[in-house]
Enzyme design. Sequence first.
Site, PDB file in Angstrom:
ATOM      1  N   GLY A 288      -4.284  -1.735  -1.527  1.00 16.63           N
ATOM      2  CA  GLY A 288      -3.342  -0.972  -0.707  1.00 16.63           C
ATOM      3  C   GLY A 288      -3.549  -1.192   0.781  1.00 16.63           C
ATOM      4  O   GLY A 288      -2.609  -1.434   1.536  1.00 16.63           O
ATOM      5  N   ARG A 289      -4.804  -1.139   1.224  1.00 15.11           N
ATOM      6  CA  ARG A 289      -5.069  -1.251   2.671  1.00 15.11           C
ATOM      7  C   ARG A 289      -5.001  -2.690   3.164  1.00 15.11           C
ATOM      8  O   ARG A 289      -5.184  -2.946   4.355  1.00 15.11           O
ATOM      9  CB  ARG A 289      -6.414  -0.606   2.999  1.00 15.11           C
ATOM     10  CG  ARG A 289      -7.577  -1.094   2.151  1.00 15.11           C
ATOM     11  CD  ARG A 289      -8.793  -0.206   2.319  1.00 15.11           C
ATOM     12  NE  ARG A 289      -9.898  -0.556   1.429  1.00 15.11           N
ATOM     13  CZ  ARG A 289     -10.042  -0.096   0.188  1.00 15.11           C
ATOM     14  NH1 ARG A 289      -9.112   0.699  -0.328  1.00 15.11           N
ATOM     15  NH2 ARG A 289     -11.075  -0.438  -0.540  1.00 15.11           N
TER      16      ARG A 289
ATOM     17  N   GLU B 247     -12.083   3.042   4.328  1.00 21.75           N
ATOM     18  CA  GLU B 247     -11.866   3.126   2.879  1.00 21.75           C
ATOM     19  C   GLU B 247     -12.573   1.950   2.196  1.00 21.75           C
ATOM     20  O   GLU B 247     -12.988   2.036   1.047  1.00 21.75           O
ATOM     21  CB  GLU B 247     -10.366   3.127   2.555  1.00 21.75           C
ATOM     22  CG  GLU B 247     -10.046   3.717   1.198  1.00 21.75           C
ATOM     23  CD  GLU B 247      -8.560   3.946   0.958  1.00 21.75           C
ATOM     24  OE1 GLU B 247      -7.825   2.960   0.780  1.00 21.75           O
ATOM     25  OE2 GLU B 247      -8.120   5.112   0.941  1.00 21.75           O
TER      26      GLU B 247
ATOM     27  N   GLU C 133       1.710  12.442  -3.074  1.00 19.30           N
ATOM     28  CA  GLU C 133       2.475  12.683  -1.848  1.00 19.30           C
ATOM     29  C   GLU C 133       3.773  11.869  -1.843  1.00 19.30           C
ATOM     30  O   GLU C 133       4.853  12.371  -1.528  1.00 19.30           O
ATOM     31  CB  GLU C 133       1.642  12.289  -0.616  1.00 19.30           C
ATOM     32  CG  GLU C 133       0.386  13.109  -0.404  1.00 19.30           C
ATOM     33  CD  GLU C 133      -0.840  12.509  -1.069  1.00 19.30           C
ATOM     34  OE1 GLU C 133      -0.690  11.850  -2.120  1.00 19.30           O
ATOM     35  OE2 GLU C 133      -1.951  12.711  -0.553  1.00 19.30           O
TER      36      GLU C 133
ATOM     37  N   LYS D 164       2.078   1.274  -4.339  1.00 22.06           N
ATOM     38  CA  LYS D 164       1.531   0.277  -5.254  1.00 22.06           C
ATOM     39  C   LYS D 164       1.552   0.817  -6.694  1.00 22.06           C
ATOM     40  O   LYS D 164       2.007   0.160  -7.611  1.00 22.06           O
ATOM     41  CB  LYS D 164       0.100  -0.072  -4.824  1.00 22.06           C
ATOM     42  CG  LYS D 164      -0.575  -1.077  -5.723  1.00 22.06           C
ATOM     43  CD  LYS D 164      -1.938  -1.465  -5.173  1.00 22.06           C
ATOM     44  CE  LYS D 164      -2.709  -2.258  -6.218  1.00 22.06           C
ATOM     45  NZ  LYS D 164      -4.000  -2.717  -5.737  1.00 22.06           N
TER      46      LYS D 164
ATOM     47  N   HIS E  34      -9.000   8.807  30.245  1.00 21.18           N
ATOM     48  CA  HIS E  34      -8.881  10.169  30.777  1.00 21.18           C
ATOM     49  C   HIS E  34      -9.139  11.206  29.694  1.00 21.18           C
ATOM     50  O   HIS E  34      -8.775  12.370  29.852  1.00 21.18           O
ATOM     51  CB  HIS E  34      -7.488  10.359  31.390  1.00 21.18           C
ATOM     52  CG  HIS E  34      -7.239   9.380  32.495  1.00 21.18           C
ATOM     53  ND1 HIS E  34      -7.619   9.610  33.793  1.00 21.18           N
ATOM     54  CD2 HIS E  34      -6.711   8.126  32.471  1.00 21.18           C
ATOM     55  CE1 HIS E  34      -7.308   8.552  34.536  1.00 21.18           C
ATOM     56  NE2 HIS E  34      -6.759   7.634  33.747  1.00 21.18           N
TER      57      HIS E  34
ATOM     58  N   LYS F 265      -8.083  13.726  -5.488  1.00 18.75           N
ATOM     59  CA  LYS F 265      -6.723  13.720  -6.053  1.00 18.75           C
ATOM     60  C   LYS F 265      -6.705  14.553  -7.333  1.00 18.75           C
ATOM     61  O   LYS F 265      -5.806  15.355  -7.552  1.00 18.75           O
ATOM     62  CB  LYS F 265      -6.286  12.286  -6.389  1.00 18.75           C
ATOM     63  CG  LYS F 265      -5.976  11.409  -5.190  1.00 18.75           C
ATOM     64  CD  LYS F 265      -5.461  10.063  -5.670  1.00 18.75           C
ATOM     65  CE  LYS F 265      -5.357   9.046  -4.552  1.00 18.75           C
ATOM     66  NZ  LYS F 265      -5.081   7.702  -5.008  1.00 18.75           N
TER      67      LYS F 265
END
Length: 548
Positions: free
Chosen positions: A267-268, A353, A212, A206, A384, A510
């Site tokens: 973003g999410r 978030e 990263e 965005k 399990h 950040k």
Amino acid sequence: MTDISTTRQWTAIENLVPAIGEVTLRELFAADPERGRRMSVTAGDLHVDLSKHLVTDDVMTALTDLAHAAKLPAQRAAMFRGDRINTTEDRSVLHTALRLPAEAELVVDGRDVVADVHAVLTRMADFADCVRSGEWTGHTGARIDTVVNIGIGGSDLGPVMVDRALHHLQTAGITARYVSNVDPADLSTVLAEIDPATTLVVVASKTFTTQETMANAHAARRHFVETLGSEEAIASHFVAVSTATEKVADFGIAADNMFEFWDWVGGRYSVSSAIGLSVMITVGPPAFVELLEGFHTMDLHFATEAPEHNAPVLMALLGIWYTCFLGAQSKAVIPYAQGLLRFPAYLQQLTMESLGKSVRLDGSDVSYPTGEVYWGEPGTNGQHAFFQLLHQGTQLVPVDFIGVARPVADLPTADGGGSMHDMLVANLFAQSRVLAFGKTEDEVLAEGVDPAIAPHKVMPGNRPSTTILAPSLSPGVLGQLIALYEHVVFVQAAVLGINAFDQWGVELGKAQAGELLRALTAEKHPGDGFDSSTDSLVEIYREARGRR
Ligand SMILES: O=P(O)(O)OC[C@H]1O[C@](O)(CO)[C@@H](O)[C@@H]1O
């Protein structure tokens, strides 16, 4: 603004808590043979069974009263209308506009955002068709068979999750890989396994500033230029999805190869925007449109259904019931569908978030818990691994079970008694039953169990769950499922009076990573500068890397 916990509606719910401690789900079901159907709602294609929750009708009424006290309908209308409800960033929140039909109109700040959305969708579809048909080729003239999406957070988790869920629709011979982590192991592994000549890289960000993503994108760019032997190769192998036109141009991607979205898409909440480009290329534009239609179906349900029949409203209120009134801290999401392998991880960003906030919209401290820790793995694997704690542990962990009636693929069982998919669903239903109704000591003893062992075999029951049952894992159903949880988040934030659309907590880390990177890599040891723990970690790392 009103502190919701000071309202009489909040107090009314608090007053119902002691009574709930006295009843069991066994008793509630025994008293009302219709509870299963009566406490289920239909949302689009989803059957949402809320009957196995630790609630009476009084609790449900009190919870919906709380939603009214928070003026939920007005807040919902403000979001759909495009008001700037993300006040700390002064932005509208309009992911719902991404799935409005082309004939709709929504004017925000003098612009019809629906026209903008469909202009981009048309460009995406044309591009996806070109790649799928082989009309778009790589630098050497070879057909594209691999898409590598480079992005992180919302620019990764949504597309990855949908990619896995709709894997069966990837019939054009193009598959997608996803690179997100700045750990070079992530990109290196993918680069070692792809052929740049037949690979298209989608740089999804965005902001086009995320450390990263930019590190991975630049490293990938270098690899492509080296292996294909020319800077010019970038034009055929790199496209971008972003809101930041200039930064994309600075990276060297032409405007024609950029697919836009807008700052009113968080973003999410962006998987239904151009961030879904990698998915559109692999499954084709019609399936992607079906996905968007699914989102829209749930948007309409949320916008129009009365609270008593509104699945996201009810699920959100139940979440508030457990966290704010009964002390639960986490929520397990267990999809009994391998295609939804990444759905819990996707929900972690969407919910945590969004709801991990300690102050209300007006900046005042909250006096109640916000959000739940979302976690989960597909069933039956989870059974399990961690189900023991769900069944007999001491924590209250409400569960969302998700199942589908018709599988993508099925196999017969060895004994011919149904299919493996039947087995899967039988396990889902069994788990929700055992959690709810447990097994008493008398029942254990009646089986002839040694009384000394019996307490260990008692299943307390009374452990709440929602069961969401869908006809199949089609693109439309997937869109409905995602939008369902988007709106659950919205309702919880609206009732608790917090901003679900900013994420300032992520920003400090950040900034500090930048300072620490300088400390780790500076030619000369920067000396003490942080705290005694960090300073010694920096020193040990520098020594290990031969930096003094
Ligand atoms: O798409 P971008 O701008 O690279 O951001 C990636 C992610 O980083 C965050 O800002 C913080 O983790 C997320 O909200 C976002 O989805």
